[in-house]
Design a protein around this motif. Structure first.
Motif, PDB file in Angstrom:
ATOM      1  N   GLU A 169       1.068  -1.496   0.424  1.00  0.00           N
ATOM      2  CA  GLU A 169       0.036  -0.115  -0.018  1.00  0.00           C
ATOM      3  C   GLU A 169       1.291   1.241  -0.485  1.00  0.00           C
ATOM      4  O   GLU A 169       0.597   2.291  -1.276  1.00  0.00           O
ATOM      5  N   ILE A 170       2.078   1.364   0.832  1.00  0.00           N
ATOM      6  CA  ILE A 170       2.671   2.495   1.061  1.00  0.00           C
ATOM      7  C   ILE A 170       3.234   3.026  -0.410  1.00  0.00           C
ATOM      8  O   ILE A 170       3.524   4.072  -1.016  1.00  0.00           O
ATOM      9  N   PHE A 171       3.927   1.861  -1.274  1.00  0.00           N
ATOM     10  CA  PHE A 171       4.178   2.119  -2.739  1.00  0.00           C
ATOM     11  C   PHE A 171       3.939   2.171  -3.195  1.00  0.00           C
ATOM     12  O   PHE A 171       4.378   1.674  -5.174  1.00  0.00           O
ATOM     13  N   TYR A 172       2.388   1.601  -3.326  1.00  0.00           N
ATOM     14  CA  TYR A 172       1.736   1.350  -4.830  1.00  0.00           C
ATOM     15  C   TYR A 172       1.890   2.096  -6.014  1.00  0.00           C
ATOM     16  O   TYR A 172       1.568   1.967  -7.229  1.00  0.00           O
ATOM     17  N   LYS A 173       1.850   3.257  -5.623  1.00  0.00           N
ATOM     18  CA  LYS A 173       2.114   4.405  -6.750  1.00  0.00           C
ATOM     19  C   LYS A 173       3.413   5.081  -6.496  1.00  0.00           C
ATOM     20  O   LYS A 173       3.955   5.777  -7.723  1.00  0.00           O
ATOM     21  N   VAL A 177      10.294   2.694  -6.311  1.00  0.00           N
ATOM     22  CA  VAL A 177       9.910   1.067  -5.776  1.00  0.00           C
ATOM     23  C   VAL A 177       9.652  -0.171  -6.405  1.00  0.00           C
ATOM     24  O   VAL A 177       8.505   0.257  -6.116  1.00  0.00           O
ATOM     25  N   LEU A 178      10.277  -1.041  -6.074  1.00  0.00           N
ATOM     26  CA  LEU A 178       9.244  -2.280  -6.806  1.00  0.00           C
ATOM     27  C   LEU A 178       9.728  -3.774  -5.422  1.00  0.00           C
ATOM     28  O   LEU A 178      10.385  -3.914  -4.826  1.00  0.00           O
ATOM     29  N   TYR A 179       8.331  -3.560  -5.191  1.00  0.00           N
ATOM     30  CA  TYR A 179       7.707  -4.334  -3.950  1.00  0.00           C
ATOM     31  C   TYR A 179       7.297  -5.521  -5.053  1.00  0.00           C
ATOM     32  O   TYR A 179       6.084  -6.107  -5.783  1.00  0.00           O
ATOM     33  N   ASP A 201       1.825   6.473 -11.269  1.00  0.00           N
ATOM     34  CA  ASP A 201       2.849   6.324 -12.861  1.00  0.00           C
ATOM     35  C   ASP A 201       3.438   4.589 -11.391  1.00  0.00           C
ATOM     36  O   ASP A 201       5.028   4.633 -12.202  1.00  0.00           O
ATOM     37  N   GLY A 202       3.424   3.842 -10.394  1.00  0.00           N
ATOM     38  CA  GLY A 202       3.443   2.993 -10.246  1.00  0.00           C
ATOM     39  C   GLY A 202       3.177   1.363 -10.720  1.00  0.00           C
ATOM     40  O   GLY A 202       3.165   0.698 -10.244  1.00  0.00           O
TER      41      GLY A 202
END
Ligand SMILES: [Zn+2]
Length: 337
Positions: A169-173, A177-179, A201-202
């Motif tokens: 959730e924190i880096f979804y956009k 960061v590639l999760y 953008d993510g």
């Protein structure tokens, strides 16, 4: 070059409640992995600095952090059905979240080639505005965001049996960061479908590999070759962070995946080979069988020192190729949307 291990006596004071699976004995088990790893000579312990409020506010809402602090300091209690805190939990949470930022500073100073953060509470379920699933502050996200503001591109590989919904959730956009998560599905917290690929953008910078109970290392290897590696190569990370949950070990009481201790070493070797030494972190997340925690952490530490430790019978079994094909197709469809 050596391995830093960040840990703190205050982590044992975080009281999650009677008979809770996420308890202080877990850290004792992880630290007893150091002599078993065969690479104890390479290990340097450090005492982490707590995170600053600015570190936390980069990933969590100010109101949540302030409420968590007040709730802990007023005596604590239950935050959700699985997550309880005590007065000491606040300090423990700050130290767990700060350990990564401190380790990054030390790695940049040339103290070691990688760092293992033996922390509790864990972090990957903590979302922007709430604690969840034993997690208060998203430790991995705090570390990753401190790298992103410096212009780094961070690959987070989450091999905990549960999906790291908070980190996602924190880096979804966030395209920096590639999760990537390989997790049992269905299982708590219920997120992590292949169709969840990031947004804005993510879009494309979240990779979910939901696998059935009983999955062994052959499927992880095939997932890396077929789905994860092509995306990682394109992303070109400058740092890697392992969300190292050892509850994907076949003995874990809270999940039903089929990994063995040496498999964690193999995953870590692959992940850490993707970037230069000095740009590699691993955070303890879950793992609730104490023997499995010790042996899995030992194999991970050995891998961090460039060694291979076969301290258990490796997991066997064919790769679930039809499952991976379906994941790849779902992901491809979602990427076209
Ligand atoms: Zn877990």
């Amino acid at each position: 070059m050596g391995i830093l291990i960040g840990t703190h006596p205050k982590f044992a004071e975080h009281d999650s409640g009677t008979h809770h699976p996420e308890n202080p004995a877990r850290l004792d088990a992880v630290l007893s992995a150091v002599p078993e790893s065969g690479v104890a000579d390479a290990v340097k312990f450090f005492v982490p600095e707590p995170a600053t409020m600015a570190d936390l506010y980069r990933v969590h809402e100010t109101n949540y952090i302030d409420a968590l602090r007040r709730f802990c300091l007023m005596g604590g209690g239950r935050l959700d059905p699985d997550t309880a805190v005590s007065v000491a939990s606040w300090d423990a949470a700050l130290l767990a979240a700060g350990s990564g930022v401190d380790a990054i500073r030390r790695l940049r100073g040339g103290e070691a080639s990688s760092a293992f953060l033996a922390v509790r509470p864990p972090g990957h379920h903590a979302v922007v505005d709430r604690a969840m699933g034993f997690c208060l502050i998203n430790n991995v996200a705090v570390a990753a965001s401190s790298l992103v503001i410096e212009g780094e591109r961070v690959l987070i590989f989450d091999f905990d049996a549960h999906h790291g919904n908070g980190t996602q959730e924190i880096f979804y956009k966030n395209p920096a960061v590639l999760y990537v998560s390989v997790h049992q599905y269905p299982l708590y917290p219920g997120t992590g479908r292949a169709e969840e690929v990031g947004s804005g953008d993510g879009h494309g910078s979240t990779i979910n590999i939901p696998v059935p109970a009983g999955t062994t290392s052959a499927t992880y290897r095939a997932a890396i070759d077929e789905i994860i590696w092509p995306a990682v190569e394109k992303f070109a990370p400058t740092w890697v962070i392992a969300s190292a949950g050892f509850d994907s070990h076949r003995s874990d009481p809270l999940a039903e995946l089929g990994l063995s201790a040496p498999d964690f070493g193999e995953l870590t070797s692959w992940l850490f080979s993707l970037v230069e030494p000095g740009r590699r972190l691993a955070f303890l997340e879950g793992g609730y069988d104490l023997d499995a925690l010790r042996s899995s952490a030992a194999s991970t530490l050995a891998a961090m020192a460039g060694e291979r430790l076969v301290n258990e019978e490796p997991s066997r079994g064919e790769a679930h190729l039809p499952v991976l094909r379906a994941i790849k197709e779902s992901r491809a469809r979602s990427l076209e949307l």
